[in-house]
Design a protein around this motif. Sequence first.
Motif, PDB file in Angstrom:
ATOM      1  N   TYR A  22      61.354  35.567 -75.231  1.00 15.66           N
ATOM      2  CA  TYR A  22      60.581  35.948 -76.413  1.00 15.66           C
ATOM      3  C   TYR A  22      61.326  35.676 -77.725  1.00 15.66           C
ATOM      4  CZ  TYR A  22      57.976  38.677 -79.759  1.00 15.66           C
ATOM      5  OH  TYR A  22      57.280  39.051 -80.875  1.00 15.66           O
ATOM      6  N   ASN A  26      60.496  32.933 -80.721  1.00 15.83           N
ATOM      7  CA  ASN A  26      60.257  33.361 -82.112  1.00 15.83           C
ATOM      8  C   ASN A  26      61.068  32.536 -83.093  1.00 15.83           C
ATOM      9  OD1 ASN A  26      58.379  35.345 -81.832  1.00 15.83           O
ATOM     10  ND2 ASN A  26      59.826  37.039 -81.851  1.00 15.83           N
ATOM     11  N   ARG A  38      61.564  40.144 -91.098  1.00 11.96           N
ATOM     12  CA  ARG A  38      61.738  41.502 -90.557  1.00 11.96           C
ATOM     13  C   ARG A  38      62.716  42.298 -91.428  1.00 11.96           C
ATOM     14  NH1 ARG A  38      62.016  38.557 -85.869  1.00 11.96           N
ATOM     15  NH2 ARG A  38      60.172  38.686 -84.562  1.00 11.96           N
ATOM     16  N   CYS A  57      55.033  48.822 -81.678  1.00 17.81           N
ATOM     17  CA  CYS A  57      55.028  47.480 -81.073  1.00 17.81           C
ATOM     18  C   CYS A  57      56.402  46.847 -81.252  1.00 17.81           C
ATOM     19  CB  CYS A  57      53.937  46.608 -81.702  1.00 17.81           C
ATOM     20  SG  CYS A  57      52.278  47.242 -81.472  1.00 17.81           S
ATOM     21  N   THR A  58      57.428  47.597 -80.959  1.00 14.57           N
ATOM     22  CA  THR A  58      58.799  47.175 -81.267  1.00 14.57           C
ATOM     23  C   THR A  58      59.249  45.969 -80.465  1.00 14.57           C
ATOM     24  OG1 THR A  58      60.980  48.093 -81.778  1.00 14.57           O
ATOM     25  CG2 THR A  58      60.112  48.616 -79.605  1.00 14.57           C
ATOM     26  N   GLY A  59      58.628  45.734 -79.325  1.00 18.84           N
ATOM     27  CA  GLY A  59      58.971  44.553 -78.515  1.00 18.84           C
ATOM     28  C   GLY A  59      60.436  44.556 -78.135  1.00 18.84           C
ATOM     29  N   LEU A  80      58.836  52.168 -80.556  1.00 18.33           N
ATOM     30  CA  LEU A  80      57.821  52.456 -79.531  1.00 18.33           C
ATOM     31  C   LEU A  80      57.131  51.185 -79.045  1.00 18.33           C
ATOM     32  CD1 LEU A  80      55.215  55.295 -79.803  1.00 18.33           C
ATOM     33  CD2 LEU A  80      54.386  52.943 -79.610  1.00 18.33           C
ATOM     34  N   ASP A  81      56.887  51.101 -77.765  1.00 15.78           N
ATOM     35  CA  ASP A  81      56.158  49.968 -77.192  1.00 15.78           C
ATOM     36  C   ASP A  81      55.549  50.422 -75.862  1.00 15.78           C
ATOM     37  OD1 ASP A  81      56.470  46.683 -77.844  1.00 15.78           O
ATOM     38  OD2 ASP A  81      55.705  47.186 -75.853  1.00 15.78           O
ATOM     39  N   PHE A  82      54.472  49.742 -75.439  1.00 16.84           N
ATOM     40  CA  PHE A  82      53.881  50.129 -74.151  1.00 16.84           C
ATOM     41  C   PHE A  82      54.340  49.242 -73.000  1.00 16.84           C
ATOM     42  CE2 PHE A  82      49.377  47.960 -74.775  1.00 16.84           C
ATOM     43  CZ  PHE A  82      49.975  46.710 -74.780  1.00 16.84           C
ATOM     44  N   SER A  83      55.253  48.307 -73.314  1.00 16.62           N
ATOM     45  CA  SER A  83      55.756  47.433 -72.253  1.00 16.62           C
ATOM     46  C   SER A  83      57.192  47.822 -71.911  1.00 16.62           C
ATOM     47  CB  SER A  83      55.689  45.970 -72.704  1.00 16.62           C
ATOM     48  OG  SER A  83      56.571  45.187 -71.931  1.00 16.62           O
ATOM     49  N   MET A  86      59.826  44.953 -72.273  1.00 13.63           N
ATOM     50  CA  MET A  86      60.160  44.709 -73.684  1.00 13.63           C
ATOM     51  C   MET A  86      61.148  45.770 -74.173  1.00 13.63           C
ATOM     52  SD  MET A  86      58.931  42.049 -75.141  1.00 13.63           S
ATOM     53  CE  MET A  86      57.620  41.120 -75.880  1.00 13.63           C
ATOM     54  N   ALA A 107      55.109  54.165 -75.022  1.00 16.24           N
ATOM     55  CA  ALA A 107      53.820  54.802 -75.323  1.00 16.24           C
ATOM     56  C   ALA A 107      52.864  53.776 -75.908  1.00 16.24           C
ATOM     57  CB  ALA A 107      54.011  55.946 -76.324  1.00 16.24           C
ATOM     58  N   VAL A 109      50.081  52.811 -78.802  1.00 16.71           N
ATOM     59  CA  VAL A 109      49.789  53.167 -80.201  1.00 16.71           C
ATOM     60  C   VAL A 109      48.495  53.989 -80.284  1.00 16.71           C
ATOM     61  CG1 VAL A 109      49.340  52.242 -82.516  1.00 16.71           C
ATOM     62  CG2 VAL A 109      51.016  51.129 -81.057  1.00 16.71           C
ATOM     63  N   GLY A 125      56.103  44.694 -86.662  1.00 13.94           N
ATOM     64  CA  GLY A 125      56.415  43.265 -86.798  1.00 13.94           C
ATOM     65  C   GLY A 125      55.657  42.450 -85.767  1.00 13.94           C
ATOM     66  N   GLY A 127      52.823  42.672 -84.490  1.00 14.67           N
ATOM     67  CA  GLY A 127      52.097  43.410 -83.477  1.00 14.67           C
ATOM     68  C   GLY A 127      50.731  43.848 -83.986  1.00 14.67           C
ATOM     69  N   ASN A 130      47.881  41.971 -82.554  1.00 16.50           N
ATOM     70  CA  ASN A 130      47.555  42.397 -81.191  1.00 16.50           C
ATOM     71  C   ASN A 130      46.683  43.653 -81.197  1.00 16.50           C
ATOM     72  OD1 ASN A 130      50.989  41.722 -80.526  1.00 16.50           O
ATOM     73  ND2 ASN A 130      49.287  40.329 -80.228  1.00 16.50           N
TER      74      ASN A 130
END
Length: 239
Positions: A22, A26, A38, A57-59, A80-83, A86, A107, A109, A125, A127, A130
């Motif tokens: 990733y 980028n 960023r 969506c911190t990735g 925070l991110d749901f993956s 990541m 978590a 969003v 950033g 996100g 998405n």
Amino acid sequence: MNFQNHSIRPLQKMFSEVPGRYDLMNRILTFRMDEAWRKKAARRCMEDNPSHVLDICTGTGDLACHLARYNHSGAKITALDFSEPMLAEAKKKLIRKKLTGVEFILADVGELPFQTETIDAISIGFGFRNLTFKNIKSEIYLSEIYRVLKPGGKLIIVESSQPKNKTIRKLYHLYLLIFVKFFGGYLSGNKKAYHYLSYSATHFYTPEELNSLLKDRKFKSIITNNLFFGASALTMAVK
Ligand SMILES: C[S@@+](CC[C@H](N)C(=O)[O-])C[C@H]1O[C@@H](n2cnc3c(N)ncnc32)[C@H](O)[C@@H]1O
């Protein structure tokens, strides 16, 4: 993949498959400008001595790293991110860079695990697209972001945008098709993810559309700084 009105699952699965390459992708696809963008966002988040900053969506945590670097007020920083994959990359990166003071949370969003009006600044950033591009949960995401921000709190978005100049916009869309979709898909080994990136960035909001989306959700004092001829933008909005 059908990009029309996608729900949470395909996105979560897609992002869980890309962390390995990733960051490299980028850097290549933005000609290394992404990190400077960023940094700008992180500085904005930190400029009013906040006590709690949230990077959603911190990735792989690039923006969270800059928040940690510019944290001169001892603010609490949550990324925070749901993956899970990541977040695992983000945690490793913070350790590698010897940065501390960032708490990571797995978590969505759509269900931010924070009390109402407790966050001074939210950064995001690359996100926001998405969360809002043909996403059936877009309204929920926006209202959750608004809910947890303190009155006067800031939302700082770095995201792809649409150049105003028609010729530049055409060239940018060509770049998204050839360089991002085909080259990015090939190089990353994940065609779906870069097809999605190319398609969503091509059809994403203009700065005016993004401003009115935020205004409709009660955000005010919206400022947009175009980045690289408007291919990306830094947008700041206040609750
Ligand atoms: C394009 S990446 C951006 C990563 C990073 N912020 C950056 O600047 O490169 C988008 C990230 O958002 C996460 N994401 C997308 N939708 C989300 C949601 N509803 N809740 C939490 N994370 C989400 C994905 O898992 C992915 O890590």
